[in-house]
Enzyme design. Structure first.
Site, PDB file in Angstrom:
ATOM      1  N   ASN A 100      -5.502  -2.594   2.051  1.00  0.00           N
ATOM      2  CA  ASN A 100      -4.811  -2.797   1.132  1.00  0.00           C
ATOM      3  C   ASN A 100      -3.370  -2.335   1.277  1.00  0.00           C
ATOM      4  OD1 ASN A 100      -3.195  -3.350  -1.426  1.00  0.00           O
ATOM      5  ND2 ASN A 100      -5.034  -2.973  -2.735  1.00  0.00           N
ATOM      6  N   HIS A 113      -8.705   2.696 -11.083  1.00  0.00           N
ATOM      7  CA  HIS A 113      -9.667   1.881 -10.936  1.00  0.00           C
ATOM      8  C   HIS A 113     -10.630   1.855 -12.518  1.00  0.00           C
ATOM      9  CE1 HIS A 113      -8.906   1.491  -6.522  1.00  0.00           C
ATOM     10  NE2 HIS A 113     -10.002   0.360  -6.671  1.00  0.00           N
TER      11      HIS A 113
END
Length: 505
Positions: free
Chosen positions: A392, A429
């Site tokens: 990412n 997250h």
């Protein structure tokens, strides 16, 4: 005389050895297929060496092909066999799933999820995010004119970002919004937070450089301070290969601070497939229509395949795991996780391709955004750290530029900076998952924090290479279904879901 007679024979032996060495060096530079063919062709030559011997020898010193010392590298047939076994085993699982549950795929339900009236609070959240964007822009414009001090500016920006972070929490727990809408809203607010942090920090760098240049010019020759900022050094983070940002100016060239502080420039950054702000982004000369059409068709196809996998495979398997998890039947729990691992991993790979290749390239093409390095070869990662820095790229660049590097520049060690990055990543997250599910849990946080010791393990010398790559894949393949099972069990505990609504979830 004897030495003279042996001289021609010795020279022939030396010449033969040199010729053999030459043939070997040539074989070393050829492809594996050509090397194998050459080895087969040399067989009769070796047989001729024993010509005249009564036992007719055919053996010589050779390694088995599967030995690492053989130099053999052409395993294409075995790879095809593994692919065939993978296709057959998954075909069997697909047939078994359809025979057991029937055909659960219903595209009409996907459309109803998007237009569900329960998602109205989430839509208001998405629209309301523009308020925080405008506040950040107005504060930066005021700072560029010297209307607010650096301390007051930092305080106001912090308050704005804290309210941005807490607003979705209040709305989600106050109004009964749909699950899909909650995930979209929380994901966008997390992205918006990172973009605004980058926007604020880059403009702060530019402002400090501009003030420094003003003082230097004033003390040197009393030059007109209105011209300060015309030097390209003021364009912190600018790419000289890029063109002028969307500022509405008719003259081409690099945009300088504070000419970048306008709505058009900020909107472009918010829409661009990046989390790191620059005054001048690299741009391509035109939109490639064929390339855009291909990525669009890919995105439409893949999103439908992913939703079908979720509806047909993941949801029924997750429901069947509730009983073993409630009864703490560990062998059956492991079996359910392994059943879920296959379709979940396939869904994850397709989702990766959809988002990081198809969707991000669609955005980049429409905006003529030039930097398309959204990922690297994370599949070859032999350490956890390499995986997180390559799969990412937008998030990695943000963490490196705005978290890791500032911490190191403050005098802290690289270890402290890495741990800080992982802790913040674990928090966000958990922020997206727990708030979207309307329950406070720590499974995502624990999973992310556990990457730190796993990263230390894979960084050891004996773990590098093939072993480390296998460990990385195991953590991906088994870690995700385990977290899904835990969240699904807890969500069903707080918000019981009737089994006949499985396809709707």
């Amino acid at each position: 005389a004897g030495q003279k007679n042996n001289a021609p024979g010795a020279s022939r032996v030396v010449a033969r050895r040199m010729a053999v060495r030459g043939r070997r060096s040539k074989r070393g530079s050829r492809s594996p297929e050509h090397q194998n063919a050459t080895a087969v062709q040399e067989e009769p030559e070796n047989k001729l060496e024993g010509k005249g011997r009564p036992d007719r020898p055919i053996h010589r010193v050779r390694d088995s092909l599967l030995s690492s010392t053989s130099g053999f590298q052409n395993y294409r047939g075995l790879l095809n066999d593994c692919i065939l076994l993978l296709v057959l085993s998954n075909a069997r699982n697909i047939i078994s799933n359809v025979l057991k549950y029937g055909l659960l795929v219903n595209p009409l339900q996907w459309g109803r999820l998007a237009v569900d009236l329960n998602n109205v609070p989430s839509y208001w959240l998405l629209l309301g995010s523009s308020v925080f964007v405008l506040i950040a822009l107005k504060l930066e414009q005021a700072a560029s004119k010297g209307l607010v001090s650096q301390g007051v500016l930092l305080t106001l920006h912090t308050i704005n970002l804290i309210i941005l972070l807490t607003t979705p929490v209040v709305i989600v727990f106050t109004f009964d919004a749909g699950l899909v809408g909650r995930f979209c809203a929380l994901g966008w607010y997390t992205v918006l937070l990172m973009k605004l942090v980058s926007y604020i920090q880059v403009n702060s760098w530019c402002r400090r450089t501009s003030l420094k240049n003003k003082k230097t010019l004033s003390s040197a020759d009393g030059a007109n301070t209105d011209s300060v900022g015309a030097n390209t050094d003021d364009s912190i983070g600018a790419n000289t290969d890029g063109v002028s940002a969307n500022t509405g100016e008719n003259t081409p060239g690099l945009v300088m601070y504070p000419n970048n502080l306008n709505v058009k420039d900020l909107v472009y950054f918010l829409a661009a497939p990046t989390l790191c702000y620059e005054l001048n982004f690299p741009r391509i000369p035109r939109i490639r229509k064929i390339f855009l059409l291909r990525r669009t068709l890919e995105a439409v196809f893949l999103i439908n395949v992913v939703l079908a996998i979720v509806q047909q495979w993941l949801v029924p398997t997750a429901f069947n795991s509730l009983k073993p998890f409630k009864e703490m039947d560990y062998p059956l729990m492991v079996e359910r996780i392994l059943i879920l691992a296959g379709p979940n991993h396939l869904m994850w790979l397709l989702s990766f391709y959809f988002f990081f290749h198809s969707y991000m390239n669609i955005l980049g093409e429409l905006l003529r955004f030039g930097d398309r390095q959204f990922y690297k070869d994370w599949w070859n990662s032999d350490t956890i750290r390499h995986f997180w820095s390559s799969w990412n790229i937008p998030v990695h660049r943000f963490a490196l530029r705005h978290i890791y590097t500032p911490i190191v520049e403050l005098g802290y060690s690289q270890t402290v900076a890495v741990i800080t990055v992982f802790l913040l990543s674990a928090f966000f997250h958990e922020y997206v998952v727990s708030i979207s599910l309307r329950m406070v849990r720590t499974w995502a946080f624990v999973a992310m924090v556990s990457q730190v010791p796993l990263g230390i393990l894979t960084s050891l010398s004996f773990m590098r290479g093939q072993i480390g790559n296998v460990v990385v894949w195991i953590s991906i393949v088994l870690g995700q279904p385990t977290a899904i099972m835990m969240y699904f069990h807890d969500y069903n505990w707080f918000h019981p879901i009737p089994s006949n609504n499985a396809t709707v979830v």
